[in-house]
Design a protein around this motif. Structure first.
Motif, PDB file in Angstrom:
ATOM      1  N   PRO A 136      45.061  27.648  58.186  1.00  0.00           N
ATOM      2  CA  PRO A 136      43.801  27.271  57.536  1.00  0.00           C
ATOM      3  C   PRO A 136      42.933  28.462  57.129  1.00  0.00           C
ATOM      4  CG  PRO A 136      44.211  25.849  59.421  1.00  0.00           C
ATOM      5  CD  PRO A 136      45.256  26.927  59.454  1.00  0.00           C
ATOM      6  N   ASN A 137      43.028  29.594  57.851  1.00  0.00           N
ATOM      7  CA  ASN A 137      42.219  30.763  57.510  1.00  0.00           C
ATOM      8  C   ASN A 137      42.854  31.640  56.438  1.00  0.00           C
ATOM      9  OD1 ASN A 137      44.273  32.134  58.811  1.00  0.00           O
ATOM     10  ND2 ASN A 137      42.979  33.031  60.397  1.00  0.00           N
ATOM     11  N   GLY A 138      44.015  31.221  55.900  1.00  0.00           N
ATOM     12  CA  GLY A 138      44.694  31.975  54.853  1.00  0.00           C
ATOM     13  C   GLY A 138      45.784  32.901  55.354  1.00  0.00           C
ATOM     14  N   ASP A 139      45.844  33.176  56.659  1.00  0.00           N
ATOM     15  CA  ASP A 139      46.953  33.951  57.201  1.00  0.00           C
ATOM     16  C   ASP A 139      48.237  33.154  57.007  1.00  0.00           C
ATOM     17  OD1 ASP A 139      44.982  35.672  58.076  1.00  0.00           O
ATOM     18  OD2 ASP A 139      45.399  35.422  60.209  1.00  0.00           O
ATOM     19  N   VAL A 140      49.364  33.841  57.021  1.00  0.00           N
ATOM     20  CA  VAL A 140      50.653  33.189  56.820  1.00  0.00           C
ATOM     21  C   VAL A 140      51.566  33.526  57.996  1.00  0.00           C
ATOM     22  CG1 VAL A 140      52.662  32.998  55.287  1.00  0.00           C
ATOM     23  CG2 VAL A 140      50.387  33.378  54.313  1.00  0.00           C
ATOM     24  N   LEU A 141      52.176  32.499  58.580  1.00  0.00           N
ATOM     25  CA  LEU A 141      53.207  32.702  59.597  1.00  0.00           C
ATOM     26  C   LEU A 141      54.553  32.711  58.885  1.00  0.00           C
ATOM     27  CD1 LEU A 141      51.998  30.282  62.419  1.00  0.00           C
ATOM     28  CD2 LEU A 141      51.752  32.781  62.329  1.00  0.00           C
ATOM     29  N   VAL A 142      55.380  33.718  59.188  1.00  0.00           N
ATOM     30  CA  VAL A 142      56.690  33.872  58.556  1.00  0.00           C
ATOM     31  C   VAL A 142      57.746  33.967  59.644  1.00  0.00           C
ATOM     32  CG1 VAL A 142      58.122  35.322  57.048  1.00  0.00           C
ATOM     33  CG2 VAL A 142      55.653  35.148  56.626  1.00  0.00           C
ATOM     34  N   VAL A 183      54.154  37.920  66.282  1.00  0.00           N
ATOM     35  CA  VAL A 183      53.585  36.940  67.206  1.00  0.00           C
ATOM     36  C   VAL A 183      54.548  36.867  68.383  1.00  0.00           C
ATOM     37  CG1 VAL A 183      52.921  34.518  67.520  1.00  0.00           C
ATOM     38  CG2 VAL A 183      52.524  35.657  65.310  1.00  0.00           C
ATOM     39  N   THR A 184      54.061  37.098  69.588  1.00  0.00           N
ATOM     40  CA  THR A 184      54.931  37.073  70.765  1.00  0.00           C
ATOM     41  C   THR A 184      55.148  35.637  71.239  1.00  0.00           C
ATOM     42  OG1 THR A 184      53.094  37.341  72.300  1.00  0.00           O
ATOM     43  CG2 THR A 184      54.155  39.360  71.493  1.00  0.00           C
ATOM     44  N   GLY A 185      56.207  35.445  72.016  1.00  0.00           N
ATOM     45  CA  GLY A 185      56.468  34.143  72.621  1.00  0.00           C
ATOM     46  C   GLY A 185      57.365  33.234  71.818  1.00  0.00           C
ATOM     47  N   GLU A 194      61.511  35.058  60.659  1.00  0.00           N
ATOM     48  CA  GLU A 194      62.613  35.897  60.224  1.00  0.00           C
ATOM     49  C   GLU A 194      63.840  35.503  61.031  1.00  0.00           C
ATOM     50  OE1 GLU A 194      61.406  39.943  58.309  1.00  0.00           O
ATOM     51  OE2 GLU A 194      61.006  40.014  60.464  1.00  0.00           O
ATOM     52  N   ARG A 195      64.966  35.517  60.363  1.00  0.00           N
ATOM     53  CA  ARG A 195      66.181  35.015  60.989  1.00  0.00           C
ATOM     54  C   ARG A 195      66.506  35.731  62.301  1.00  0.00           C
ATOM     55  NH1 ARG A 195      71.004  35.372  57.302  1.00  0.00           N
ATOM     56  NH2 ARG A 195      71.300  37.324  58.369  1.00  0.00           N
ATOM     57  N   ASP A 196      66.149  37.012  62.430  1.00  0.00           N
ATOM     58  CA  ASP A 196      66.483  37.757  63.656  1.00  0.00           C
ATOM     59  C   ASP A 196      65.686  37.308  64.876  1.00  0.00           C
ATOM     60  OD1 ASP A 196      63.951  38.874  63.256  1.00  0.00           O
ATOM     61  OD2 ASP A 196      64.688  40.917  62.983  1.00  0.00           O
ATOM     62  N   GLY A 197      64.749  36.354  64.698  1.00  0.00           N
ATOM     63  CA  GLY A 197      63.995  35.824  65.823  1.00  0.00           C
ATOM     64  C   GLY A 197      62.541  36.223  65.848  1.00  0.00           C
ATOM     65  N   ARG A 198      62.128  37.055  64.906  1.00  0.00           N
ATOM     66  CA  ARG A 198      60.720  37.453  64.890  1.00  0.00           C
ATOM     67  C   ARG A 198      59.877  36.423  64.144  1.00  0.00           C
ATOM     68  NH1 ARG A 198      59.251  43.009  62.935  1.00  0.00           N
ATOM     69  NH2 ARG A 198      60.200  42.273  61.020  1.00  0.00           N
ATOM     70  N   LEU A 199      58.705  36.148  64.709  1.00  0.00           N
ATOM     71  CA  LEU A 199      57.695  35.339  64.055  1.00  0.00           C
ATOM     72  C   LEU A 199      56.560  36.289  63.725  1.00  0.00           C
ATOM     73  CD1 LEU A 199      56.468  32.623  63.153  1.00  0.00           C
ATOM     74  CD2 LEU A 199      55.606  32.365  65.491  1.00  0.00           C
ATOM     75  N   LEU A 200      56.188  36.359  62.456  1.00  0.00           N
ATOM     76  CA  LEU A 200      55.157  37.293  62.005  1.00  0.00           C
ATOM     77  C   LEU A 200      53.932  36.548  61.510  1.00  0.00           C
ATOM     78  CD1 LEU A 200      57.484  39.630  59.914  1.00  0.00           C
ATOM     79  CD2 LEU A 200      56.715  39.981  62.267  1.00  0.00           C
ATOM     80  N   GLY A 214      45.889  34.228  67.217  1.00  0.00           N
ATOM     81  CA  GLY A 214      47.106  34.234  66.403  1.00  0.00           C
ATOM     82  C   GLY A 214      48.139  35.252  66.830  1.00  0.00           C
ATOM     83  N   ALA A 215      48.017  35.814  68.019  1.00  0.00           N
ATOM     84  CA  ALA A 215      48.910  36.881  68.456  1.00  0.00           C
ATOM     85  C   ALA A 215      50.093  36.402  69.280  1.00  0.00           C
ATOM     86  CB  ALA A 215      48.122  37.915  69.264  1.00  0.00           C
ATOM     87  N   ARG A 216      50.047  35.160  69.801  1.00  0.00           N
ATOM     88  CA  ARG A 216      51.133  34.719  70.685  1.00  0.00           C
ATOM     89  C   ARG A 216      51.283  33.197  70.649  1.00  0.00           C
ATOM     90  NH1 ARG A 216      46.792  35.823  73.118  1.00  0.00           N
ATOM     91  NH2 ARG A 216      45.823  34.479  74.623  1.00  0.00           N
ATOM     92  N   LEU A 217      52.491  32.770  71.016  1.00  0.00           N
ATOM     93  CA  LEU A 217      52.755  31.353  71.191  1.00  0.00           C
ATOM     94  C   LEU A 217      52.604  31.035  72.667  1.00  0.00           C
ATOM     95  CD1 LEU A 217      55.896  30.739  68.945  1.00  0.00           C
ATOM     96  CD2 LEU A 217      53.482  30.405  68.392  1.00  0.00           C
ATOM     97  N   GLU A 218      52.026  29.883  72.955  1.00  0.00           N
ATOM     98  CA  GLU A 218      51.826  29.437  74.331  1.00  0.00           C
ATOM     99  C   GLU A 218      52.465  28.072  74.497  1.00  0.00           C
ATOM    100  OE1 GLU A 218      47.546  29.544  74.233  1.00  0.00           O
ATOM    101  OE2 GLU A 218      47.494  31.681  74.785  1.00  0.00           O
TER     102      GLU A 218
END
Length: 191
Positions: free
Chosen positions: A53-59, A77-79, A61-67, A131-135
């Protein structure tokens, strides 16, 4: 900006716009100029994105990274779930829950290690306020059988108006298994 699946989708969307613009121009409607602006660089095999909603984008990546991409820079983004990064498997789709503003819930599909190899799984988690980690990451669905094949994991996740989730699962390179109702291969699964 994107390679692989996202580039293919972007090319199809641009092609559709060009074709639609041609028809609109023929009927007297003036088509607008289309501009493509790079938003971030340095991505490695991005698969899917979700706009916050704030315009940031979660992406993913196939290697397992969430950005999380903000103003041209990306931060991991960790977690994120532990993925099997092999063949076409890895971190796949991402969808924001309809009530994301309240719940901060996101849904992710990914290739998960299973007996016999890997299979498609669906997880839910809450994105932290910064927005830095998944919980509270938890699996909501895991396909019934793993496979050593490296292709056709699927996968997309969509939330229906009633909160039901629909997940596509590839046939994992085993076409006959898609006809076996005792397996999840080649299915759209309702969660």
């Amino acid at each position: 900006m994107f390679r692989g699946g996202m580039m293919h989708q972007a090319a199809r969307a641009i092609g559709a716009l060009v074709i639609a613009g041609s028809f609109m121009g023929a009927s007297g409607v003036v088509a607008q100029e289309l501009r493509i602006t790079q938003q971030v660089s340095g991505l490695d095999t991005p698969w899917a994105l979700a706009i916050l909603p704030n315009g940031d984008v979660l992406v993913t990546e196939r290697d397992g990274r969430l950005l999380r991409v903000r103003e041209g820079t990306s931060q991991e983004v960790t977690g994120a779930p532990q993925v099997v990064d092999a063949g076409q498997g890895g971190l796949l789709d991402i969808t924001l829950a309809r009530d994301f503003d309240r719940s901060r819930t996101i849904f992710l599909t990914y290739a998960k290690a299973l007996e016999g190899g890997a299979g498609t799984a669906l997880a839910a988690a809450e994105l932290s306020q910064d927005g830095a980690r998944l919980e509270n990451l938890r699996d909501l669905f895991t396909m019934s059988r793993g496979s050593a094949a490296g292709q056709h994991f699927g996968s997309r996740v969509v939330e229906a108006r009633d909160g039901t989730l629909f997940v596509t699962v590839g046939e994992r390179g085993d076409r006959p298994a898609a006809q076996d109702l005792g397996q999840h291969n080649g299915s759209v699964v309702r969660v």
